[in-house]
Scaffold this active site. Structure first.
Site, PDB file in Angstrom:
ATOM      1  NE  ARG A 225      -4.324  -1.445   0.046  1.00  0.00           N
ATOM      2  CZ  ARG A 225      -4.395  -2.367  -0.813  1.00  0.00           C
ATOM      3  NH1 ARG A 225      -3.554  -2.860  -1.611  1.00  0.00           N
ATOM      4  NH2 ARG A 225      -5.337  -3.187  -0.752  1.00  0.00           N
ATOM      5  CG  HIS A 273      -2.911  -0.730  -6.771  1.00  0.00           C
ATOM      6  ND1 HIS A 273      -3.530  -0.123  -5.651  1.00  0.00           N
ATOM      7  CD2 HIS A 273      -2.933  -2.254  -6.650  1.00  0.00           C
ATOM      8  CE1 HIS A 273      -3.525  -1.223  -4.855  1.00  0.00           C
ATOM      9  NE2 HIS A 273      -3.398  -2.126  -5.264  1.00  0.00           N
TER      10      HIS A 273
HETATM   11  P1  NAP Z   1      -2.007 -11.461   4.994  1.00  0.00           P
HETATM   12  O1  NAP Z   1      -2.426 -12.890   4.658  1.00  0.00           O
HETATM   13  O2  NAP Z   1      -3.134 -10.632   5.929  1.00  0.00           O
HETATM   14  O3  NAP Z   1      -0.645 -11.281   5.597  1.00  0.00           O
HETATM   15  C1  NAP Z   1      -0.182 -10.044   6.387  1.00  0.00           C
HETATM   16  C2  NAP Z   1       1.347 -10.508   6.955  1.00  0.00           C
HETATM   17  O4  NAP Z   1       1.762  -9.132   7.608  1.00  0.00           O
HETATM   18  C3  NAP Z   1       1.196 -11.435   8.146  1.00  0.00           C
HETATM   19  O5  NAP Z   1       2.459 -12.286   7.700  1.00  0.00           O
HETATM   20  C4  NAP Z   1       1.285 -10.728   9.233  1.00  0.00           C
HETATM   21  O6  NAP Z   1       2.175 -10.937  10.375  1.00  0.00           O
HETATM   22  C5  NAP Z   1       2.175  -9.336   8.842  1.00  0.00           C
HETATM   23  N1  NAP Z   1       1.954  -8.298   9.575  1.00  0.00           N
HETATM   24  C6  NAP Z   1       0.875  -7.577   9.873  1.00  0.00           C
HETATM   25  N2  NAP Z   1       1.194  -6.517  10.497  1.00  0.00           N
HETATM   26  C7  NAP Z   1       2.670  -6.642  10.779  1.00  0.00           C
HETATM   27  C8  NAP Z   1       3.208  -5.630  11.486  1.00  0.00           C
HETATM   28  N3  NAP Z   1       2.667  -4.482  12.415  1.00  0.00           N
HETATM   29  N4  NAP Z   1       4.588  -6.062  11.711  1.00  0.00           N
HETATM   30  C9  NAP Z   1       5.167  -7.143  11.252  1.00  0.00           C
HETATM   31  N5  NAP Z   1       4.113  -8.075  10.475  1.00  0.00           N
HETATM   32  C10 NAP Z   1       3.076  -7.623  10.225  1.00  0.00           C
HETATM   33  O7  NAP Z   1      -2.037 -10.309   3.754  1.00  0.00           O
HETATM   34  P2  NAP Z   1      -1.912 -10.674   2.210  1.00  0.00           P
HETATM   35  O8  NAP Z   1      -2.835 -11.484   1.682  1.00  0.00           O
HETATM   36  O9  NAP Z   1      -0.542 -11.443   2.092  1.00  0.00           O
HETATM   37  O10 NAP Z   1      -1.634  -9.119   1.549  1.00  0.00           O
HETATM   38  C11 NAP Z   1      -0.622  -8.356   2.156  1.00  0.00           C
HETATM   39  C12 NAP Z   1      -0.882  -7.067   1.409  1.00  0.00           C
HETATM   40  O11 NAP Z   1      -0.397  -6.977   0.106  1.00  0.00           O
HETATM   41  C13 NAP Z   1      -2.472  -6.626   1.607  1.00  0.00           C
HETATM   42  O12 NAP Z   1      -2.958  -6.061   2.576  1.00  0.00           O
HETATM   43  C14 NAP Z   1      -2.401  -5.469   0.366  1.00  0.00           C
HETATM   44  O13 NAP Z   1      -2.386  -4.385   0.833  1.00  0.00           O
HETATM   45  C15 NAP Z   1      -1.425  -6.038  -0.416  1.00  0.00           C
HETATM   46  N6  NAP Z   1      -1.835  -6.585  -1.811  1.00  0.00           N
HETATM   47  C16 NAP Z   1      -1.347  -5.597  -3.063  1.00  0.00           C
HETATM   48  C17 NAP Z   1      -1.673  -6.163  -4.084  1.00  0.00           C
HETATM   49  C18 NAP Z   1      -1.295  -5.295  -5.160  1.00  0.00           C
HETATM   50  O14 NAP Z   1      -1.677  -5.659  -6.258  1.00  0.00           O
HETATM   51  N7  NAP Z   1      -0.413  -4.337  -5.133  1.00  0.00           N
HETATM   52  C19 NAP Z   1      -2.492  -7.319  -4.478  1.00  0.00           C
HETATM   53  C20 NAP Z   1      -2.954  -8.059  -3.359  1.00  0.00           C
HETATM   54  C21 NAP Z   1      -2.523  -7.581  -1.782  1.00  0.00           C
HETATM   55  P3  NAP Z   1       1.206 -12.052  11.515  1.00  0.00           P
HETATM   56  O15 NAP Z   1       0.313 -12.960  10.596  1.00  0.00           O
HETATM   57  O16 NAP Z   1       2.163 -12.789  12.358  1.00  0.00           O
HETATM   58  O17 NAP Z   1       0.412 -10.920  12.121  1.00  0.00           O
HETATM   59  C1  GLV Z   2      -4.994  -5.151  -4.270  1.00  0.00           C
HETATM   60  O1  GLV Z   2      -4.326  -4.340  -3.848  1.00  0.00           O
HETATM   61  C2  GLV Z   2      -5.629  -6.003  -2.978  1.00  0.00           C
HETATM   62  O2  GLV Z   2      -5.712  -5.806  -2.031  1.00  0.00           O
HETATM   63  O3  GLV Z   2      -6.339  -7.133  -3.785  1.00  0.00           O
END
Ligand code: NAP
Ligand code: GLV
Length: 310
Positions: A225, A273
């Site tokens: 983000r 994005h």
């Molecule tokens: P997720 O499964 O919820 O994983 C989040 C990870 O971040 C977990 O390992 C969590 O650790 C860790 N975390 C959260 N807060 C933290 C902190 N304060 N300090 C250290 N570690 C922390 O999320 P995801 O599905 O992987 O997605 C991650 C992010 O990618 C999304 O929220 C979104 O913003 C982004 N995204 C971007 C795109 C794009 O096209 N650019 C697409 C999809 C997603 P714990 O589980 O140990 O708490």
């Molecule tokens: C894209 O950024 C998503 O969160 O799916």
């Protein structure tokens, strides 16, 4: 009872979603507007809906996000309290993220962004070449996106170090947890890849102080983000030559405004994005499976913890 599809996207994309979901959710009644049907809506399927869209739906019992990140959804002060939110988790999306991350890391590692710049200048200037196993890549966030990405980068030979809130074990990856581990990790990493959710704890994570703790000449890849990065501080670090290059897919304002310094900065690569888009072809099936589980009273996977913000 009906399902409401609420997407803040263009008409063509909204129609693609409607068609994919209608096909996957046969037997369900899918509406694209709550007008005149507020009492009938039980489930909302949403992609960053406009604030207020989900207010005034008295029978709403489930919210399914078509986005993985739910920061914008949770920021809506009118979001009905107590209604469970399931976020999008689709292996196709995690695979796309790993591809984008691998491309960015490879290009930073081998200096391919520099070669692209040199081509524009008509200059032939090969630089030295390092092996992948000579580079440390820090992956911040080891969730649905970070886990697969870490494994993909490790398979490519990089020395991957992951970071999360809670201790996380991933075979072949050195993992660290908690705030205290971050500074050490940043100081060691040749490339820092951000895959954290946007929460109060992670907003502005990459400010001047943290950027200053990164290894001199490191690269930053932000695929999570825009608000994770203080843009003025990143520009200052790049201008000072402290950081070599940034690959940015996300921004504080999207679309990135015309004339923004990132567009023309020689040390910045901009993506619109697009690191991992939700693919209606596979995501509609994910929604259908979640809905089936919910209707059958089975536990729901990938529920958002509103307290943690992800
Ligand atoms: P997720 O499964 O919820 O994983 C989040 C990870 O971040 C977990 O390992 C969590 O650790 C860790 N975390 C959260 N807060 C933290 C902190 N304060 N300090 C250290 N570690 C922390 O999320 P995801 O599905 O992987 O997605 C991650 C992010 O990618 C999304 O929220 C979104 O913003 C982004 N995204 C971007 C795109 C794009 O096209 N650019 C697409 C999809 C997603 P714990 O589980 O140990 O708490
Ligand atoms: C894209 O950024 C998503 O969160 O799916």
């Amino acid at each position: 009872m009906s399902l409401l599809l609420a997407c803040d996207v263009g008409a063509d994309e909204a129609e693609t979603w409607r068609a994919a979901l209608s096909a996957a959710l046969s037997g369900e009644h899918l509406l694209t507007s709550s007008q005149g049907a507020a009492d009938d809506i039980e489930v909302a399927i949403v992609a960053n809906p406009r604030p207020g869209t989900l207010a005034g739906l008295p029978r709403l019992r489930l919210i399914q996000s078509l986005w993985a990140g739910v920061d914008r959804l949770l920021a809506d002060p009118t979001l009905p309290a107590g209604v469970p939110i399931v976020r999008m988790v689709d292996p196709a999306m995690s695979a796309a993220m790993a591809e984008t991350a691998l491309w960015a890391v490879l290009a930073l590692h081998r200096g391919f962004f520099r070669y692209a710049r040199l081509q524009g200048e008509g200059r032939w200037a090969p630089h030295g070449q390092r092996r992948a196993d000579e580079l440390v890549v820090a992956v911040l966030g080891l969730g649905q996106m970070g886990r697969g990405t870490s494994l993909r980068l490790a398979a490519q030979g990089y020395r991957v170090r992951g970071w999360s809130t809670r201790p996380t074990a991933i075979e072949g990856i050195e993992t660290h947890a908690g705030e205290a581990a971050l500074d050490t990790l940043l100081a060691q990493a040749d490339i820092v890849l951000n895959l954290l959710p946007l929460t109060p704890a992670t907003r502005g994570l990459f400010d001047a102080a943290r950027l200053a703790r990164m290894k001199p000449g490191a690269g930053l890849v932000n695929l999570a983000r825009g608000e994770h990065v203080v843009e003025a501080d990143l520009l200052a670090a790049l201008d000072a030559g402290r950081l070599r290059h940034a690959v940015l897919d996300v921004f504080q304002t999207e679309p990135l405004p015309a004339g923004h310094a990132f567009w023309s900065h020689p040390r910045v690569t901009v993506l619109p994005h697009a690191a991992a888009q939700t693919d209606p072809r596979s995501a509609a099936g994910v929604v259908a499976a979640n809905l089936q589980a919910w209707r059958a009273g089975r536990p729901l996977a990938n529920l958002v913890d509103r307290q943690r913000g992800y």
